[in-house]
Design an enzyme around this catalytic site. Structure first.
Site, PDB file in Angstrom:
ATOM      1  N   TYR A   1       0.848  -1.199   0.000  1.00  0.00           N
ATOM      2  CA  TYR A   1       0.000   0.000   0.000  1.00  0.00           C
ATOM      3  C   TYR A   1       0.881   1.246   0.000  1.00  0.00           C
ATOM      4  CZ  TYR A   1       0.867  -0.117   5.083  1.00  0.00           C
ATOM      5  OH  TYR A   1       1.451  -0.159   6.328  1.00  0.00           O
TER       6      TYR A   1
ATOM      7  N   GLN B   1       8.989  -6.279   6.644  1.00  0.00           N
ATOM      8  CA  GLN B   1       8.519  -5.013   6.080  1.00  0.00           C
ATOM      9  C   GLN B   1       9.620  -4.309   5.298  1.00  0.00           C
ATOM     10  OE1 GLN B   1       6.178  -1.680   8.286  1.00  0.00           O
ATOM     11  NE2 GLN B   1       8.321  -1.105   8.481  1.00  0.00           N
TER      12      GLN B   1
END
Length: 249
Positions: free
Chosen positions: A145, A185
């Protein structure tokens, strides 16, 4: 004027999202479809050699929902190399049946909010280098995103004093650390490169962890006051060995 945070920048990044025109692809004779699939597989495998040479990496996932069918994420030392990859991909025969639904241009980024003063060159630190020039996981699931830091008359991240931003980012980071071992991440910076300021790419073998971390972050002040988000893309890993099944029609 507020003090700008320094960043460390690594490999350049290109996320490519495609929908497959299944209705038209169905009309292609089976032997021609097979040749196109094999050509695409060769392209993917050829570009994968950069991983072994520590000159980049890639990820390939089947996106869930109607936003896209395929995500290709490439990392390379030079932006122009991403152009070359995209141009080569667009010239494949199977690309005639790919409809680009979204793309994101950025660069692997490490924020320097919490770094202390040091004479050490961070680019020579093995831990830092592993994050700037990563070997991407091959987990079952991916989440991507884009996001911005809010800047309006009420909440403007960029007008906050450096010390306040450091405090907020510290608390924000502590939530992320709770998911160590569950989620990997990668933050990519895109100020001046794309329509948002950062891209966030998460890897996990448990897709539910994406929901958990994003929801928990909603209660963090950094996100609640200053976070703005684009669309979310979730996908399952797509291996070249599974192309025949994926493209079967």
């Amino acid at each position: 004027m507020s003090e700008a945070a320094e960043t460390l920048d690594g490999w350049y990044s290109l996320h490519l999202f495609y929908a497959v025109d299944w209705a038209t692809f169905r009309l292609v004779p089976e032997d021609e479809r097979e040749a196109m699939i094999n050509e695409f597989k060769t392209f993917i495998n050829d570009k994968a050699s950069a991983r072994e040479q520590q000159a980049g990496d890639y990820a390939l996932y089947n996106i869930t929902g109607q936003k896209a069918d395929i995500l290709l994420w490439y990392l390379r030392p030079e932006m122009k190399e991403l152009n070359e990859i995209e141009n080569e991909l667009n010239k494949l025969r199977i690309a005639d049946f790919f409809i680009q639904t979204y793309s994101y241009v950025s660069v692997i980024e490490l924020g320097n909010y919490l770094a202390g003063k040091s004479d050490e060159d961070p680019y020579q630190n093995p831990h830092v280098r592993a994050r700037l020039y990563p070997e991407l996981p091959r987990t079952e699931y991916i989440c991507f995103y884009p996001m911005d830091k809010r800047r309006n008359e009420t909440y403007n991240w960029y007008m906050l004093p450096m010390e306040e931003r450091k405090k907020l980012m510290y608390n924000h980071g502590m939530i992320g650390r709770q998911y160590a071992g569950k989620i990997k991440q990668f933050i990519t910076g895109s100020v001046g490169f794309d329509d948002f300021e950062w891209g966030v790419t998460l890897f996990s073998d448990d897709v539910l962890q994406f929901k958990k971390i994003v929801y928990e972050m909603r209660f963090d002040e950094t996100t609640a006051r200053y976070g703005e988000f684009g669309g979310f893309y979730i996908g399952h890993i797509l291996k070249t060995d599974d192309f025949e099944h994926f493209f079967a029609i």
